[in-house]
Scaffold this motif. Sequence first.
Motif, mmCIF file in Angstrom:
data_model
loop_
_atom_site.group_PDB
_atom_site.id
_atom_site.type_symbol
_atom_site.label_atom_id
_atom_site.label_comp_id
_atom_site.label_asym_id
_atom_site.label_seq_id
_atom_site.Cartn_x
_atom_site.Cartn_y
_atom_site.Cartn_z
ATOM 1 N N PRO A 236 0.831 -1.202 0.000
ATOM 2 C CA PRO A 236 0.000 0.000 0.000
ATOM 3 C C PRO A 236 0.870 1.258 0.000
ATOM 4 O O PRO A 236 2.068 1.195 0.280
ATOM 5 N N HIS A 237 0.267 2.390 -0.325
ATOM 6 C CA HIS A 237 0.956 3.679 -0.305
ATOM 7 C C HIS A 237 0.243 4.558 0.721
ATOM 8 O O HIS A 237 -0.980 4.700 0.671
ATOM 9 N N PRO A 238 0.980 5.167 1.659
ATOM 10 C CA PRO A 238 0.324 5.964 2.702
ATOM 11 C C PRO A 238 -0.571 7.076 2.171
ATOM 12 O O PRO A 238 -1.602 7.389 2.792
ATOM 13 N N LYS A 239 -0.237 7.658 1.026
ATOM 14 C CA LYS A 239 -1.036 8.785 0.539
ATOM 15 C C LYS A 239 -2.442 8.348 0.128
ATOM 16 O O LYS A 239 -3.364 9.167 0.108
ATOM 17 N N LEU A 263 7.674 3.422 4.542
ATOM 18 C CA LEU A 263 7.880 4.751 5.108
ATOM 19 C C LEU A 263 8.840 5.555 4.241
ATOM 20 O O LEU A 263 8.605 6.710 3.939
ATOM 21 N N GLN A 264 9.957 4.941 3.881
ATOM 22 C CA GLN A 264 11.057 5.516 3.092
ATOM 23 C C GLN A 264 11.883 6.521 3.876
ATOM 24 O O GLN A 264 13.098 6.441 3.879
ATOM 25 N N SER A 265 11.272 7.490 4.531
ATOM 26 C CA SER A 265 12.010 8.440 5.366
ATOM 27 C C SER A 265 11.065 9.016 6.415
ATOM 28 O O SER A 265 9.861 9.141 6.174
ATOM 29 N N GLY A 266 11.636 9.342 7.577
ATOM 30 C CA GLY A 266 10.841 9.995 8.605
ATOM 31 C C GLY A 266 10.957 11.503 8.573
ATOM 32 O O GLY A 266 10.312 12.194 9.375
ATOM 33 N N SER A 267 11.770 12.016 7.652
ATOM 34 C CA SER A 267 11.957 13.460 7.520
ATOM 35 C C SER A 267 10.951 14.035 6.531
ATOM 36 O O SER A 267 10.906 13.609 5.367
ATOM 37 N N SER A 280 5.246 12.638 7.899
ATOM 38 C CA SER A 280 5.399 11.656 8.974
ATOM 39 C C SER A 280 4.172 11.602 9.881
ATOM 40 O O SER A 280 3.784 10.524 10.345
ATOM 41 N N ALA A 281 3.535 12.751 10.129
ATOM 42 C CA ALA A 281 2.340 12.759 10.989
ATOM 43 C C ALA A 281 1.213 11.949 10.358
ATOM 44 O O ALA A 281 0.492 11.220 11.051
#
Length: 489
Positions: A236-239, A263-267, A280-281
């Motif tokens: 899945p993709h978060p967006k 996630l790929q990155s938390g920044s 990230s939120a």
Amino acid sequence: MTRSYQIRTFGCQMNVHDSERLAGMLEDAGYAPAEGDATPDVVVFNTCAVRENADNKLYGTLGHLAPAKAANPGMQIAVGGCLAQKDQGEIVKRAPWVDVVFGTHNIGSLPVLLERARHNREAQVEILDALETFPSTLPARRDSAYSGWVSVSVGCNNTCTFCIVPSLRGKEKDRRPGEVLAEVRALVDEGVLEVTLLGQNVNSYGVEFGDRFAFGKLLRACGGIDGLERVRFTSPHPKDFTDDVIAAMAETPNVCHQLHMPLQSGSDRVLKEMRRSYRSAKYLSILDKVRAAMPDAAITTDIIVGFPGETEEDFQATLDVVRESRFSSAFTFQYSKRPGTPAATLPDQLPKEVVQERYERLVALQNEMSWEQNKLQVGRTVEVLVANGEGRKDAETHRLSGRARDGRLVHFAPGDTHIRPGDVVETAITYAAPHNLIADGPLISHRRTKAGDRSEAGIRPKTAGVTLGLPKFGAPEPLPAATGGCTVA
């Protein structure tokens, strides 16, 4: 004489499933799998282009095969997949002993191209720019008697700056729900207990036929298939992740409480540079909703370290999100520069030693988090679908291995019970390691299955291609009004 074949697969689950299609087509064309150490008549490489060393790995392997080809002039070598789509005719220039090159859009052409290369005695290179036929219409020789892949879509509409997949797999093409369910039923009829629904972005499934809730509906429909015990999906993709999918996971008994969400990155700054279209939120809020609906859910992810311009502050943000996310495991990657992607031309490409050092810190943290999550499983009773080849040390430890419903790897003691891959056991966890669970107590239960029978007999499922135009979700279209003859009220 029957010609033999061997398929060597590199890369993701998509490639693994494509290789099942390639095997099905070759067998329909009269080929048979090569046995033992015998030199195959046809060797097919199904390649990946995601990682930087993919090219070197392929050309190195082709080089090692050159003497075998010279000693067996009738032998044929074919190269397909993402790297073939990218390099095209360059492959036969660098390895002139290759007979066939085919791309991601025309895997169905392989048998014809092999025959044409034999007849014409020259290499055949066929790379299409668009999908020739949906892979589901092709036959497949499945690798497993108990677990199967089912594609819901191919291609991707996202524009992540680090990813070369959209340019090699094309725009997203969705299958109709009825076609997906028909293939799932065909696998279950063969004894398969578990299916994994595949797509580059399963949450955008339905975009082609205008139903943004199609994936949640598909999960619920899988719940109505008798004999289907486990349903998984990736990725899945978060967006695009919506609450209806979480509800479908929680409310459909055979959908496993497992979620792999990259996630790929938390920044947030790096996510913007990656064009990931979430922050990230948003990502953490999805995990909160998943755990509220399914407290036992195991969540895994993908993380890239060392994206161009990543600062120590950016990296610390990734570590913070990893701590908060409590992943059961993570696939961690060092950023790999791929020509043709926007990220390849970004400034501030990081030195290798910086990336390596951050990577090691991330792996150490995730191992700590994985171990912490796995320790919570000690004492719990788990249902394990027994697998083949999951435990590398099973012979010396006198254990068998399989996956719990949440996807965790479990090594268990079978005792004196004759257990086959495809059978289902219940056992209690006695010990936790960062990457697996151990169950050394007596079995609580053992259920023999049709999948176990077929696995023991060496029978792998073979499914025919699923044709287009099968029914979709919802009420059927009304029948046309009768124009004569009898009617039934």
